[in-house]
Write a protein that holds these residues in place. Structure first.
Motif, PDB file in Angstrom:
ATOM      1  N   LEU A   1      25.170   7.373  25.608  1.00 16.52           N
ATOM      2  CA  LEU A   1      24.305   6.226  25.866  1.00 16.52           C
ATOM      3  C   LEU A   1      23.564   6.500  27.159  1.00 16.52           C
ATOM      4  O   LEU A   1      24.188   6.822  28.174  1.00 16.52           O
ATOM      5  CB  LEU A   1      25.121   4.941  26.013  1.00 16.52           C
ATOM      6  CG  LEU A   1      26.094   4.588  24.890  1.00 16.52           C
ATOM      7  CD1 LEU A   1      26.809   3.288  25.227  1.00 16.52           C
ATOM      8  CD2 LEU A   1      25.378   4.493  23.562  1.00 16.52           C
ATOM      9  N   ASP A   2      22.258   6.373  27.122  1.00 11.56           N
ATOM     10  CA  ASP A   2      21.426   6.596  28.304  1.00 11.56           C
ATOM     11  C   ASP A   2      20.944   5.263  28.865  1.00 11.56           C
ATOM     12  O   ASP A   2      21.116   4.211  28.235  1.00 11.56           O
ATOM     13  CB  ASP A   2      20.239   7.489  27.946  1.00 11.56           C
ATOM     14  CG  ASP A   2      20.676   8.893  27.555  1.00 11.56           C
ATOM     15  OD1 ASP A   2      21.526   9.470  28.267  1.00 11.56           O
ATOM     16  OD2 ASP A   2      20.185   9.407  26.529  1.00 11.56           O
ATOM     17  N   GLU A   3      20.323   5.331  30.020  1.00 11.41           N
ATOM     18  CA  GLU A   3      19.821   4.127  30.688  1.00 11.41           C
ATOM     19  C   GLU A   3      19.069   3.232  29.706  1.00 11.41           C
ATOM     20  O   GLU A   3      18.193   3.697  28.969  1.00 11.41           O
ATOM     21  CB  GLU A   3      18.896   4.518  31.838  1.00 11.41           C
ATOM     22  CG  GLU A   3      18.379   3.339  32.619  1.00 11.41           C
ATOM     23  CD  GLU A   3      17.571   3.744  33.825  1.00 11.41           C
ATOM     24  OE1 GLU A   3      16.655   2.985  34.187  1.00 11.41           O
ATOM     25  OE2 GLU A   3      17.851   4.812  34.421  1.00 11.41           O
ATOM     26  N   GLY A   4      19.449   1.961  29.679  1.00 10.56           N
ATOM     27  CA  GLY A   4      18.817   0.987  28.799  1.00 10.56           C
ATOM     28  C   GLY A   4      19.486   0.838  27.450  1.00 10.56           C
ATOM     29  O   GLY A   4      19.240  -0.137  26.740  1.00 10.56           O
ATOM     30  N   ASP A   5      20.355   1.788  27.063  1.00 11.41           N
ATOM     31  CA  ASP A   5      21.000   1.724  25.756  1.00 11.41           C
ATOM     32  C   ASP A   5      22.070   0.635  25.727  1.00 11.41           C
ATOM     33  O   ASP A   5      22.691   0.303  26.743  1.00 11.41           O
ATOM     34  CB  ASP A   5      21.652   3.060  25.397  1.00 11.41           C
ATOM     35  CG  ASP A   5      20.648   4.138  25.043  1.00 11.41           C
ATOM     36  OD1 ASP A   5      19.440   3.837  24.966  1.00 11.41           O
ATOM     37  OD2 ASP A   5      21.084   5.290  24.855  1.00 11.41           O
ATOM     38  N   PHE A   6      22.313   0.123  24.525  1.00 20.74           N
ATOM     39  CA  PHE A   6      23.294  -0.932  24.265  1.00 20.74           C
ATOM     40  C   PHE A   6      24.172  -0.485  23.115  1.00 20.74           C
ATOM     41  O   PHE A   6      23.692   0.138  22.162  1.00 20.74           O
ATOM     42  CB  PHE A   6      22.555  -2.230  23.897  1.00 20.74           C
ATOM     43  CG  PHE A   6      23.461  -3.335  23.431  1.00 20.74           C
ATOM     44  CD1 PHE A   6      24.056  -4.178  24.349  1.00 20.74           C
ATOM     45  CD2 PHE A   6      23.704  -3.538  22.082  1.00 20.74           C
ATOM     46  CE1 PHE A   6      24.892  -5.209  23.932  1.00 20.74           C
ATOM     47  CE2 PHE A   6      24.550  -4.562  21.649  1.00 20.74           C
ATOM     48  CZ  PHE A   6      25.130  -5.401  22.581  1.00 20.74           C
ATOM     49  N   LEU A   7      25.444  -0.816  23.184  1.00 21.65           N
ATOM     50  CA  LEU A   7      26.388  -0.525  22.107  1.00 21.65           C
ATOM     51  C   LEU A   7      27.345  -1.694  21.977  1.00 21.65           C
ATOM     52  O   LEU A   7      27.859  -2.194  22.986  1.00 21.65           O
ATOM     53  CB  LEU A   7      27.180   0.757  22.420  1.00 21.65           C
ATOM     54  CG  LEU A   7      28.332   1.102  21.470  1.00 21.65           C
ATOM     55  CD1 LEU A   7      27.805   1.478  20.080  1.00 21.65           C
ATOM     56  CD2 LEU A   7      29.177   2.226  22.051  1.00 21.65           C
ATOM     57  N   LEU A   8      27.599  -2.132  20.757  1.00 18.47           N
ATOM     58  CA  LEU A   8      28.598  -3.156  20.464  1.00 18.47           C
ATOM     59  C   LEU A   8      29.692  -2.511  19.635  1.00 18.47           C
ATOM     60  O   LEU A   8      29.422  -1.949  18.565  1.00 18.47           O
ATOM     61  CB  LEU A   8      27.971  -4.317  19.690  1.00 18.47           C
ATOM     62  CG  LEU A   8      28.944  -5.386  19.189  1.00 18.47           C
ATOM     63  CD1 LEU A   8      29.617  -6.091  20.352  1.00 18.47           C
ATOM     64  CD2 LEU A   8      28.220  -6.380  18.299  1.00 18.47           C
ATOM     65  N   VAL A   9      30.934  -2.566  20.126  1.00 17.62           N
ATOM     66  CA  VAL A   9      32.079  -2.008  19.412  1.00 17.62           C
ATOM     67  C   VAL A   9      32.902  -3.180  18.861  1.00 17.62           C
ATOM     68  O   VAL A   9      33.397  -4.008  19.635  1.00 17.62           O
ATOM     69  CB  VAL A   9      32.951  -1.139  20.345  1.00 17.62           C
ATOM     70  CG1 VAL A   9      34.173  -0.624  19.607  1.00 17.62           C
ATOM     71  CG2 VAL A   9      32.131   0.019  20.899  1.00 17.62           C
ATOM     72  N   PRO A  10      33.029  -3.268  17.530  1.00 20.13           N
ATOM     73  CA  PRO A  10      33.779  -4.382  16.932  1.00 20.13           C
ATOM     74  C   PRO A  10      35.279  -4.282  17.226  1.00 20.13           C
ATOM     75  O   PRO A  10      35.790  -3.206  17.547  1.00 20.13           O
ATOM     76  CB  PRO A  10      33.537  -4.225  15.429  1.00 20.13           C
ATOM     77  CG  PRO A  10      32.531  -3.165  15.260  1.00 20.13           C
ATOM     78  CD  PRO A  10      32.455  -2.383  16.527  1.00 20.13           C
ATOM     79  N   PRO A  11      35.991  -5.409  17.077  1.00 23.45           N
ATOM     80  CA  PRO A  11      37.447  -5.372  17.234  1.00 23.45           C
ATOM     81  C   PRO A  11      38.060  -4.323  16.306  1.00 23.45           C
ATOM     82  O   PRO A  11      37.515  -4.026  15.240  1.00 23.45           O
ATOM     83  CB  PRO A  11      37.887  -6.777  16.826  1.00 23.45           C
ATOM     84  CG  PRO A  11      36.687  -7.638  17.053  1.00 23.45           C
ATOM     85  CD  PRO A  11      35.509  -6.753  16.743  1.00 23.45           C
TER      86      PRO A  11
END
Length: 171
Positions: free
Chosen positions: A90-100
């Motif tokens: 993940l680079d600057e500005g990136d977003f990640l959502l990790v589910p349960p």
């Protein structure tokens, strides 16, 4: 969620405003964690903190949460993340959502520093866990305390050959 349920949940806390200059930090030799809002402050809606990682810093070994989704927003630098069995950067500005229940791990990407905003929803009281991590990293607490706190903080460690290999070849 219907409007009534949402309104009731939001009524259980007041607006949260955390000033950077007044925030508590939990530091260890390779990172600084700035505590922003814990579950008790937000009526259980979320927990949020910011971590800055030195070059080569390993953030968290493979683990999963049973109740919370974890969000990563990279403010600066690059973060290497394990998601399931896949390695992502993940680079600057990136977003990640990790589910349960999804195994994940993270570290500063090879050769990079990282500045990351972490948010958990729903929120769980995690600040004491982050303080414990800092004490363990500084040699002030026994690492067994982390394993003993897995259920309390919904932080369940797992093995990942993919992550071990990535760290061994990248560092």
């Amino acid at each position: 969620m219907n409007e009534q349920t949402g309104a009731a949940r939001h009524a259980t806390f007041t607006p949260v405003h955390t000033r950077a200059a007044e925030s508590e930090t939990a530091a260890d030799p390779s990172s600084v964690i700035t505590l922003l809002a814990d579950a008790g402050d937000t009526g259980g809606l979320l927990t949020c903190y910011r971590s800055t990682f030195a070059r080569g810093a390993v953030g968290a070994p493979p683990h999963f949460h049973t109740a919370a989704a974890e969000m990563f927003h990279v403010i600066g630098g690059s973060l290497q993340v394990l998601v399931g069995e896949e390695i992502r950067v993940l680079d600057e500005g990136d977003f990640l959502l990790v589910p349960p229940r999804t195994p994940h791990a993270f570290a500063a990407a090879p050769g990079a520093t990282a500045d990351v905003l972490f948010t958990f929803t729903p929120g769980l009281p995690r600040f004491d866990y982050l303080r414990l991590l800092g004490r363990v990293m500084r040699g002030e607490a026994d690492p067994r305390e982390i394993a003993e706190s897995s259920e309390r903080y919904d932080n369940h460690y797992v093995d990942s050959p993919v992550w071990r290999e990535a760290l061994a070849t990248d560092r």
